[in-house]
Structure formats: structure tokens, C-alpha cells
Design an enzyme around this catalytic site. Structure first.
Site, PDB file in Angstrom:
ATOM      1  N   LEU A  22       0.840  -1.201   0.000  1.00 22.96           N
ATOM      2  CA  LEU A  22       0.000   0.000   0.000  1.00 22.96           C
ATOM      3  C   LEU A  22       0.879   1.257   0.000  1.00 22.96           C
ATOM      4  CD1 LEU A  22      -2.834   1.389   0.399  1.00 22.96           C
ATOM      5  CD2 LEU A  22      -2.446   1.195   2.856  1.00 22.96           C
ATOM      6  N   GLU A  45       3.662   4.169  -0.363  1.00 31.48           N
ATOM      7  CA  GLU A  45       4.463   4.682  -1.482  1.00 31.48           C
ATOM      8  C   GLU A  45       5.352   5.809  -0.954  1.00 31.48           C
ATOM      9  OE1 GLU A  45       2.018   5.886  -4.734  1.00 31.48           O
ATOM     10  OE2 GLU A  45       1.151   3.888  -4.993  1.00 31.48           O
ATOM     11  N   ILE A  47       7.998  -2.333   1.917  1.00 30.93           N
ATOM     12  CA  ILE A  47       7.150  -3.516   1.837  1.00 30.93           C
ATOM     13  C   ILE A  47       7.777  -4.696   2.597  1.00 30.93           C
ATOM     14  CG2 ILE A  47       5.896  -5.092   0.290  1.00 30.93           C
ATOM     15  CD1 ILE A  47       5.072  -2.003   0.254  1.00 30.93           C
ATOM     16  N   GLU A  98       1.779  -0.488   9.810  1.00 31.58           N
ATOM     17  CA  GLU A  98       0.333  -0.777   9.857  1.00 31.58           C
ATOM     18  C   GLU A  98      -0.445   0.350  10.554  1.00 31.58           C
ATOM     19  OE1 GLU A  98      -1.005  -4.746  10.205  1.00 31.58           O
ATOM     20  OE2 GLU A  98       0.836  -5.568   9.371  1.00 31.58           O
TER      21      GLU A  98
HETATM   22  N1  CAA Z   1     -11.788   0.816   8.597  1.00 32.40           N
HETATM   23  C1  CAA Z   1     -12.607   0.709   7.531  1.00 32.40           C
HETATM   24  N2  CAA Z   1     -12.792   1.715   6.645  1.00 32.40           N
HETATM   25  C2  CAA Z   1     -12.112   2.854   6.861  1.00 32.40           C
HETATM   26  C3  CAA Z   1     -11.227   3.020   7.960  1.00 32.40           C
HETATM   27  C4  CAA Z   1     -11.100   1.947   8.850  1.00 32.40           C
HETATM   28  N3  CAA Z   1     -10.290   1.999   9.903  1.00 32.40           N
HETATM   29  N4  CAA Z   1     -10.700   4.265   7.891  1.00 32.40           N
HETATM   30  C5  CAA Z   1     -11.219   4.851   6.784  1.00 32.40           C
HETATM   31  N5  CAA Z   1     -12.059   3.995   6.181  1.00 32.40           N
HETATM   32  C6  CAA Z   1     -12.852   4.222   4.974  1.00 32.40           C
HETATM   33  C7  CAA Z   1     -13.922   5.297   5.200  1.00 32.40           C
HETATM   34  O1  CAA Z   1     -15.103   4.714   5.748  1.00 32.40           O
HETATM   35  C8  CAA Z   1     -14.124   5.836   3.795  1.00 32.40           C
HETATM   36  O2  CAA Z   1     -14.916   4.930   3.077  1.00 32.40           O
HETATM   37  P1  CAA Z   1     -16.134   5.446   2.118  1.00 32.40           P
HETATM   38  O3  CAA Z   1     -15.559   6.475   1.196  1.00 32.40           O
HETATM   39  O4  CAA Z   1     -16.611   4.199   1.455  1.00 32.40           O
HETATM   40  O5  CAA Z   1     -17.158   6.044   3.048  1.00 32.40           O
HETATM   41  C9  CAA Z   1     -12.717   5.740   3.200  1.00 32.40           C
HETATM   42  O6  CAA Z   1     -12.011   4.763   3.964  1.00 32.40           O
HETATM   43  C10 CAA Z   1     -11.971   7.057   3.244  1.00 32.40           C
HETATM   44  O7  CAA Z   1     -11.957   7.446   4.580  1.00 32.40           O
HETATM   45  P2  CAA Z   1     -11.495   8.882   5.059  1.00 32.40           P
HETATM   46  O8  CAA Z   1     -12.141   9.946   4.223  1.00 32.40           O
HETATM   47  O9  CAA Z   1     -11.705   8.920   6.536  1.00 32.40           O
HETATM   48  O10 CAA Z   1      -9.942   8.843   4.675  1.00 32.40           O
HETATM   49  P3  CAA Z   1      -8.788   9.755   5.226  1.00 32.40           P
HETATM   50  O11 CAA Z   1      -7.866   9.941   4.107  1.00 32.40           O
HETATM   51  O12 CAA Z   1      -9.298  10.947   5.953  1.00 32.40           O
HETATM   52  O13 CAA Z   1      -8.099   8.865   6.391  1.00 32.40           O
HETATM   53  C11 CAA Z   1      -6.827   7.052   7.289  1.00 32.40           C
HETATM   54  C12 CAA Z   1      -7.933   7.533   6.335  1.00 32.40           C
HETATM   55  C13 CAA Z   1      -7.525   6.332   8.434  1.00 32.40           C
HETATM   56  C14 CAA Z   1      -5.949   8.122   7.849  1.00 32.40           C
HETATM   57  C15 CAA Z   1      -6.039   6.089   6.385  1.00 32.40           C
HETATM   58  O14 CAA Z   1      -5.398   6.792   5.346  1.00 32.40           O
HETATM   59  C16 CAA Z   1      -5.063   5.227   7.115  1.00 32.40           C
HETATM   60  O15 CAA Z   1      -5.447   4.279   7.777  1.00 32.40           O
HETATM   61  N6  CAA Z   1      -3.749   5.538   6.971  1.00 32.40           N
HETATM   62  C17 CAA Z   1      -2.717   4.666   7.488  1.00 32.40           C
HETATM   63  C18 CAA Z   1      -2.285   3.698   6.442  1.00 32.40           C
HETATM   64  C19 CAA Z   1      -1.577   2.527   7.013  1.00 32.40           C
HETATM   65  O16 CAA Z   1      -1.972   1.946   8.015  1.00 32.40           O
HETATM   66  N7  CAA Z   1      -0.515   2.114   6.333  1.00 32.40           N
HETATM   67  C20 CAA Z   1       0.180   0.959   6.716  1.00 32.40           C
HETATM   68  C21 CAA Z   1       0.858   0.371   5.527  1.00 32.40           C
HETATM   69  S1  CAA Z   1       0.734  -1.362   5.448  1.00 32.40           S
HETATM   70  C22 CAA Z   1       1.970  -1.950   6.417  1.00 32.40           C
HETATM   71  O17 CAA Z   1       2.579  -1.283   7.204  1.00 32.40           O
HETATM   72  C23 CAA Z   1       2.159  -3.407   6.256  1.00 32.40           C
HETATM   73  C24 CAA Z   1       3.499  -3.915   6.554  1.00 32.40           C
HETATM   74  O18 CAA Z   1       4.291  -4.098   5.640  1.00 32.40           O
HETATM   75  C25 CAA Z   1       3.811  -4.361   7.916  1.00 32.40           C
END
Ligand code: CAA
Length: 380
Positions: A125, A127, A157, A363
Site C-alpha cells: 500500500l 508509497e 514492503i 500498519e
Molecule cells: N476501517 C474501515 N474503513 C475505513 C477506515 C477503517 N479503519 N478508515 C477509513 N475507512 C474508509 C472510510 O469509511 C471511507 O470509506 P467510504 O468512502 O466508502 O465512506 C474511506 O475509507 C476514506 O476514509 P477517510 O475519508 O476517513 O480517509 P482519510 O484519508 O481521511 O483517512 C486514514 C484515512 C484512516 C488516515 C487512512 O489513510 C489510514 O489508515 N492511513 C494509514 C495507512 C496505514 O496503516 N498504512 C500501513 C501500511 S501497510 C503496512 O505497514 C504493512 C506492513 O508491511 C507491515
């Protein structure tokens, strides 16, 4: 709330504990030093059913509940947090994502070998310019006949070098913002799919982390996960589930820190007695133990809610936020209790601190967890 584990849960905990002691511990110091991926250990974890713990037996998984997964993750991470994250990404991001949202084709072709541990997965996810603000995807996928043509780059990643199958989020319709993001399964070795150098990290050095590059990679239409335009919602839903995995990893590190500190304080003497007899040390141990229990209760609560089919977004974020914070605190206190010996590699506690820090970052950083918790609170 039931605080007793079932016989099956106790059995899984014991199996994980013994496996970690016998199979993981002997090589953990060297693998950390040499940043060496635990290929053989991951293979054995697969044979044990630990790479697809929660996947239904219909798709070659172990069919266990989320509590079993949390207990196993704690035991494995207590010995080696690098092995913990490799297992966590495969289980709670990749397998869980494909089982819930994959088509029959995806489940047959990709989920089954991943759940058996024959293949390894990664979740792409992040970038260079889309970390916490994950909607800002620059990787694109354009439709050409029966294929999507993928171009772009992914960062940080986990399992990036070793994984066979990657879940990749890409922008398929820029105009639609996060509703224009789609998730795909992409195989290692496909033409145009490359990777950057293995990152030289502070901790979890035995897991591999790298960037991925896509230059006109042809991805068949049937490799779209869920639906075109649902990739961001897919990633958010799956990350909710990943978070109790990372919380468990953090608890494992915290438990290891407490155990090392307790053992050392009963051996080391100062001012005429074992340092465990000094209240300054006792208070530290008591605080560490209390925080670990609280973190465990939060994490088991989130896992129990998932098993009960309830919404667990807030609870999983609280579990990750708190467990990662106390993992760093416990590792720091373990170093403090060890004094100078805690600062050198001869004792393991310096590694616990290096390994703990990432749990506050990947995460979803602690700041992102607070955003998620606050949004859920304000929505209620
Ligand atoms: N669960 C389910 N859906 C969610 C959610 C959650 N926790 N958070 C947001 N959404 C959904 C919203 O319901 C919305 O859906 P709809 O358009 O269908 O209504 C959509 O996502 C957009 O939501 P927002 O407008 O609230 O989005 P935002 O940009 O304001 O914020 C955020 C979203 C929560 C900050 C999100 O960008 C986020 O979680 N960021 C962190 C990303 C992350 O965790 N990255 C980790 C990378 S993976 C990794 O680390 C793996 C590894 O290798 C170990």
C-alpha cells in the site's frame, strides 16, 4: 467476558511456545546480526499451519480463531519479532484479505498455497508519497483489453524480497480519489516487476523490507480483488485486522523484556543484595507487568470481538496504540535495569528496543491509531 482459554487455544499457545524455543531461538541472534531471512523457519511455520491460521480448511488453512492467532503471535514474537511480522503480514493482511474479498479464482490460485505456507505474501500500500495519507496513491493501473497495466513504486514492503504474491493497491481512476483505487494480486517474476535494495533497518532485521517497482506490468483482469474502485476500502478493512497482529507482536517483545529484566535483577548484585530486592527495580518490574496485562486484555478483546462477528475497528486501534507504546517502554526499562550490559549486544534487551520501535510505525502509526479511535468515538 470469558477469561479462560479453550483447550485448543492453550494447545496452540503451547505449540507456538515450544516451536519458538526449539526452532527459532537458536538462530535469532545470528539472523539479527546478519539481517538474514528465516527461510527454513517460515517453511516449518507453514507445516505447523501457522501461515494461514484463521483461513478455513476449505482453502487449506488451519481454521483457528483470532484468539489462537494472537496467542501464537505473542509466543513467536517473544523469541523473534522478525519472524512475528513475517507471519503477521501473511496471516492477517494477505490471507485474511484474499479469503474475505478474493474471487473463487483468487482463492484457488493464490490463497491456498499462501495458507499452506508453500508461498509467501506481501501487502503493498505505502508509497514514497503515500504513507499515513494512504489515499495519495501514485501507482497507476490502466485497462488494456483483458489486462491492467501497472506502473509505479511501493515503499517499505515487508516480505518485499521473499514474497511470491503481492497485494498491490493502484489508482485506476484518478478523478475518483480513493474511490478510484483498486487492489490486485501480482506475482513475483512477472515482466516489469522489480524491487529495490533490501532496507538496512534499525530492528526486525531478519525480516526483509524493500521497495517494489512496476514498469508496464501486465496484470490479468481476474486478479482484481473484490471490485474495481474498492481497493482503498479493502486496504482499510484489512488493516483493521492487521492491527491486533502487530499489537500481539509488540506484547511478545514487552514480555521478553520483562522476562529478561526479572531474570537479570535476581542475579545482579548491588549494595550488598540482588537488585531485585531494591524497590526502584521492583517498581519498574511491577509497572512493566501491569502494562503488559492491560495490553493483552485490549488485544484479546479485539480478537474476541472479531471472533464474535462484531465491529472491532476502535478496539484493534486501541490494542495496537497501547501495546506498541508499552513495548517500547518495557524494552527501555529492561535496558535501564541491565545498566551498561543492556546497552551492548551480549544481552538481548538492546534488540528488543530496536524491534519494538517499528510497532509504533507500521500498519498505521500511533498518530493514525489515535485518529481512528477518535473518529469511532465521535461517530458513536
Ligand atoms: N476501517 C474501515 N474503513 C475505513 C477506515 C477503517 N479503519 N478508515 C477509513 N475507512 C474508509 C472510510 O469509511 C471511507 O470509506 P467510504 O468512502 O466508502 O465512506 C474511506 O475509507 C476514506 O476514509 P477517510 O475519508 O476517513 O480517509 P482519510 O484519508 O481521511 O483517512 C486514514 C484515512 C484512516 C488516515 C487512512 O489513510 C489510514 O489508515 N492511513 C494509514 C495507512 C496505514 O496503516 N498504512 C500501513 C501500511 S501497510 C503496512 O505497514 C504493512 C506492513 O508491511 C507491515
Amino acid at each position: 467476558m470469558n477469561f479462560e482459554f479453550t483447550e485448543e487455544q492453550q494447545m496452540i499457545q503451547q505449540t507456538a511456545r515450544e516451536f519458538a524455543q526449539n526452532e527459532i531461538a537458536p538462530s535469532s541472534v545470528d539472523r539479527d546480526k546478519n539481517a538474514e531471512f528465516p527461510t527454513e523457519i517460515v517453511k516449518k511455520l507453514g507445516e505447523l499451519g501457522f501461515m494461514g491460521m484463521m483461513v478455513s480448511p476449505d482453502y487449506d488453512g488451519a481454521g483457528l480463531d483470532t484468539i489462537c492467532y494472537v496467542l501464537a503471535m505473542i509466543e513467536i514474537s517473544k523469541i523473534d519479532a522478525s519472524v512475528g511480522v513475517i507471519m503477521s503480514v501473511n496471516n492477517s493482511l494477505v490471507c485474511a484479505g484474499l479469503e474475505k474479498y478474493g474471487s473463487d479464482h483468487i482463492k484457488e490460485t493464490y490463497l491456498k498455497p499462501l495458507a499452506r505456507g508453500d508461498k509467501l505474501g506481501a501487502f503493498a500500500l505505502s508509497e514514497p508519497e503515500a504513507g499515513s495519507d494512504a489515499t495519495q496513491q501514485r501507482t497507476t493501473a490502466e485497462k488494456e483489453g483483458d489486462y491492467w497495466i501497472l506502473n509505479g513504486m511501493k515503499n517499505w514492503i515487508t516480505n518485499g524480497l521473499s514474497a511470491d504474491y503481492h497485494i498491490v493497491m493502484a489508482q485506476t481512476d484518478k478523478e475518483k480519489g480513493h474511490k478510484g483505487i483498486t487492489a490486485f494480486v501480482v506475482e513475483k517474476g512477472w515482466e516489469g516487476f522489480g524491487h529495490g535494495q533490501k532496507e538496512d533497518k534499525l530492528g526486525i532485521k531478519s525480516s526483509d523490507t524493500c521497495s517494489l517497482t512496476f514498469e508496464n506490468v501486465k496484470v490479468p483482469e481476474e486478479n482484481v480483488i473484490w471490485e474495481v474502485g474498492k481497493g482503498f476500502n479493502f486496504a482499510m478493512n484489512i488493516l483493521n485486522g492487521g492491527r491486533y497482529g502487530i499489537a500481539s507482536q509488540a506484547i511478545g517483545i514487552a514480555e521478553a523484556s520483562l522476562e529478561a529484566a526479572t531474570k537479570y535483577s535476581k542475579q545482579r548484585k548491588a549494595f550488598g543484595t540482588e537488585i531485585a530486592n531494591h524497590q526502584a527495580i521492583q517498581f519498574k518490574l511491577a509497572d512493566m507487568a501491569t502494562k503488559i496485562e492491560a495490553a493483552k486484555l485490549l488485544t484479546l478483546q479485539a480478537a474476541g470481538m472479531r471472533d464474535a462477528g462484531k465491529k472491532y475497528v476502535k478496539e484493534a486501534a486501541m490494542a495496537k496504540l497501547y501495546s506498541s507504546q508499552i513495548a517500547v517502554e518495557c524494552a527501555l526499562e529492561a535496558i535501564q535495569i541491565h545498566g551498561g550490559y543492556g546497552y551492548v549486544r551480549e544481552y538481548l534487551v538492546e534488540r528488543y528496543l530496536r524491534d519494538a520501535k517499528i510497532t509504533e510505525i507500521y500498519e498505521g502509526t500511533s498518530e493514525i491509531q489515535r485518529i481512528i479511535i477518535a473518529r469511532e468515538l465521535l461517530r458513536d
